[in-house]
Motif scaffolding. Structure first.
Motif, mmCIF file in Angstrom:
data_model
loop_
_atom_site.group_PDB
_atom_site.id
_atom_site.type_symbol
_atom_site.label_atom_id
_atom_site.label_comp_id
_atom_site.label_asym_id
_atom_site.label_seq_id
_atom_site.Cartn_x
_atom_site.Cartn_y
_atom_site.Cartn_z
ATOM 1 N N ALA A 1 -48.993 13.902 -26.478
ATOM 2 C CA ALA A 1 -49.572 14.921 -27.223
ATOM 3 C C ALA A 1 -50.279 14.467 -28.313
ATOM 4 C CB ALA A 1 -48.350 15.722 -27.669
ATOM 5 N N GLN A 2 -49.791 13.443 -29.138
ATOM 6 C CA GLN A 2 -50.566 12.799 -30.118
ATOM 7 C C GLN A 2 -51.792 12.355 -29.831
ATOM 8 O OE1 GLN A 2 -49.481 13.034 -33.558
ATOM 9 N NE2 GLN A 2 -51.391 12.467 -33.890
ATOM 10 N N HIS A 3 -52.093 11.756 -28.711
ATOM 11 C CA HIS A 3 -53.366 11.054 -28.208
ATOM 12 C C HIS A 3 -54.287 12.274 -27.883
ATOM 13 C CE1 HIS A 3 -56.278 8.949 -25.704
ATOM 14 N NE2 HIS A 3 -56.118 9.901 -24.795
ATOM 15 N N ALA A 4 -53.724 13.247 -27.279
ATOM 16 C CA ALA A 4 -54.736 14.361 -26.947
ATOM 17 C C ALA A 4 -55.080 15.043 -28.187
ATOM 18 C CB ALA A 4 -53.872 15.399 -26.140
ATOM 19 N N LYS A 5 -54.552 15.063 -29.181
ATOM 20 C CA LYS A 5 -54.943 15.575 -30.642
ATOM 21 C C LYS A 5 -55.751 14.781 -31.142
ATOM 22 C CE LYS A 5 -53.132 17.089 -35.089
ATOM 23 N NZ LYS A 5 -51.975 17.095 -36.061
ATOM 24 N N ASP A 6 -55.624 13.577 -31.180
ATOM 25 C CA ASP A 6 -56.434 12.753 -31.905
ATOM 26 C C ASP A 6 -57.701 12.204 -31.039
ATOM 27 O OD1 ASP A 6 -54.440 12.306 -33.895
ATOM 28 O OD2 ASP A 6 -53.747 10.215 -32.980
ATOM 29 N N LYS A 7 -57.848 12.052 -29.778
ATOM 30 C CA LYS A 7 -58.926 11.687 -29.204
ATOM 31 C C LYS A 7 -59.503 12.804 -28.345
ATOM 32 C CE LYS A 7 -58.388 7.448 -30.622
ATOM 33 N NZ LYS A 7 -59.325 7.038 -31.483
ATOM 34 N N HIS A 8 -58.965 13.763 -27.843
ATOM 35 C CA HIS A 8 -59.398 14.952 -27.122
ATOM 36 C C HIS A 8 -59.516 16.297 -27.792
ATOM 37 C CE1 HIS A 8 -59.528 12.088 -24.009
ATOM 38 N NE2 HIS A 8 -58.197 11.967 -23.778
ATOM 39 N N ASN A 9 -59.235 16.251 -28.810
ATOM 40 C CA ASN A 9 -59.287 17.754 -29.740
ATOM 41 C C ASN A 9 -58.471 18.562 -29.240
ATOM 42 O OD1 ASN A 9 -60.115 18.819 -32.281
ATOM 43 N ND2 ASN A 9 -61.798 19.678 -30.989
ATOM 44 N N VAL A 10 -57.372 18.286 -28.485
ATOM 45 C CA VAL A 10 -56.496 19.234 -28.087
ATOM 46 C C VAL A 10 -55.126 19.433 -29.078
ATOM 47 C CG1 VAL A 10 -54.785 19.858 -26.133
ATOM 48 C CG2 VAL A 10 -56.705 18.574 -25.692
ATOM 49 N N LEU B 1 -47.707 7.299 -18.314
ATOM 50 C CA LEU B 1 -48.991 8.181 -17.868
ATOM 51 C C LEU B 1 -49.984 7.554 -18.419
ATOM 52 C CD1 LEU B 1 -49.845 11.417 -17.594
ATOM 53 C CD2 LEU B 1 -50.224 11.244 -19.920
ATOM 54 N N ARG B 2 -50.997 7.589 -17.306
ATOM 55 C CA ARG B 2 -52.532 7.109 -17.493
ATOM 56 C C ARG B 2 -53.371 8.508 -17.804
ATOM 57 N NH1 ARG B 2 -53.106 2.071 -16.221
ATOM 58 N NH2 ARG B 2 -51.611 0.969 -15.260
ATOM 59 N N CYS B 3 -53.605 8.483 -19.019
ATOM 60 C CA CYS B 3 -54.456 9.649 -19.328
ATOM 61 C C CYS B 3 -55.687 10.227 -18.307
ATOM 62 C CB CYS B 3 -54.998 9.560 -20.667
ATOM 63 S SG CYS B 3 -55.795 11.297 -21.363
ATOM 64 N N GLY B 4 -56.167 8.977 -17.734
ATOM 65 C CA GLY B 4 -57.444 9.172 -16.793
ATOM 66 C C GLY B 4 -57.026 9.981 -15.785
ATOM 67 N N ASP B 5 -55.576 10.072 -15.536
ATOM 68 C CA ASP B 5 -55.066 11.023 -14.274
ATOM 69 C C ASP B 5 -55.186 12.213 -14.606
ATOM 70 O OD1 ASP B 5 -54.471 8.684 -12.928
ATOM 71 O OD2 ASP B 5 -52.494 8.718 -13.084
ATOM 72 N N VAL B 6 -55.402 12.681 -15.815
ATOM 73 C CA VAL B 6 -55.250 14.058 -16.267
ATOM 74 C C VAL B 6 -56.723 14.453 -16.997
ATOM 75 C CG1 VAL B 6 -54.390 15.822 -17.939
ATOM 76 C CG2 VAL B 6 -52.896 14.326 -16.774
ATOM 77 N N PRO C 1 -60.142 12.655 -16.677
ATOM 78 C CA PRO C 1 -61.150 11.621 -16.029
ATOM 79 C C PRO C 1 -61.930 10.695 -17.070
ATOM 80 C CG PRO C 1 -61.131 13.509 -14.616
ATOM 81 C CD PRO C 1 -60.303 13.933 -16.077
ATOM 82 N N GLY C 2 -61.894 9.493 -17.073
ATOM 83 C CA GLY C 2 -62.573 8.545 -17.555
ATOM 84 C C GLY C 2 -61.770 7.827 -19.044
ATOM 85 N N CYS C 3 -60.698 8.594 -19.256
ATOM 86 C CA CYS C 3 -59.954 8.135 -20.428
ATOM 87 C C CYS C 3 -58.949 7.006 -19.945
ATOM 88 C CB CYS C 3 -59.010 9.283 -21.132
ATOM 89 S SG CYS C 3 -58.151 8.570 -22.479
ATOM 90 N N THR C 4 -59.132 5.895 -20.906
ATOM 91 C CA THR C 4 -58.333 4.685 -20.493
ATOM 92 C C THR C 4 -57.024 4.653 -21.211
ATOM 93 O OG1 THR C 4 -59.475 3.406 -22.047
ATOM 94 C CG2 THR C 4 -60.372 3.409 -19.933
ATOM 95 N N PHE C 5 -56.536 5.397 -21.975
ATOM 96 C CA PHE C 5 -55.147 5.381 -22.643
ATOM 97 C C PHE C 5 -53.968 5.475 -21.769
ATOM 98 C CE2 PHE C 5 -51.614 7.859 -24.546
ATOM 99 C CZ PHE C 5 -51.321 7.240 -25.609
ATOM 100 N N VAL C 6 -53.084 4.649 -22.004
ATOM 101 C CA VAL C 6 -51.850 4.771 -21.227
ATOM 102 C C VAL C 6 -50.759 4.920 -22.093
ATOM 103 C CG1 VAL C 6 -50.381 3.373 -19.823
ATOM 104 C CG2 VAL C 6 -52.897 3.190 -19.635
ATOM 105 N N ALA C 7 -49.852 5.948 -22.149
ATOM 106 C CA ALA C 7 -48.776 6.105 -22.945
ATOM 107 C C ALA C 7 -47.494 5.646 -22.021
ATOM 108 C CB ALA C 7 -48.401 7.674 -23.255
ATOM 109 N N SER C 8 -46.328 5.189 -22.620
ATOM 110 C CA SER C 8 -45.224 4.557 -21.986
ATOM 111 C C SER C 8 -44.041 4.900 -22.939
ATOM 112 C CB SER C 8 -45.106 3.160 -21.431
ATOM 113 O OG SER C 8 -45.467 2.297 -22.425
ATOM 114 N N GLY C 9 -43.107 5.002 -21.989
ATOM 115 C CA GLY C 9 -41.811 5.318 -22.894
ATOM 116 C C GLY C 9 -40.572 5.277 -21.898
ATOM 117 N N ALA C 10 -39.409 5.320 -22.652
ATOM 118 C CA ALA C 10 -38.159 5.141 -21.889
ATOM 119 C C ALA C 10 -37.773 6.688 -21.110
ATOM 120 C CB ALA C 10 -36.880 4.992 -22.784
#
Length: 66
Positions: A39-48, A13-18, A20-29
């Protein structure tokens, strides 16, 4: 489809797709692993504090197979 070292298809998932402007990328199996990282990134960086059902739909739609 490309398999990762464990043989599983990787998800990304490229966070910027949801968000805009965020460069975070989450990957997993699995999609669930990507959702947890997102969800952790959204909490830490986007105050979600919690992913709403609408946001989960958007995030799931943005997850791609690597």
């Amino acid at each position: 489809m490309v398999a990762n070292e464990g043989g599983a298809v990787a998800k990304e998932l490229r966070c910027g797709d949801v968000m805009p402007g965020c460069t975070f990328v989450a990957s997993g199996a699995t999609e669930e692993e990507v959702l947890q990282k997102t969800a952790q990134h959204a909490k830490d960086k986007h105050n979600v504090r919690q992913l709403t059902p609408d946001l989960v739909v958007k995030v799931r739609a943005a997850i791609r197979t690597k």
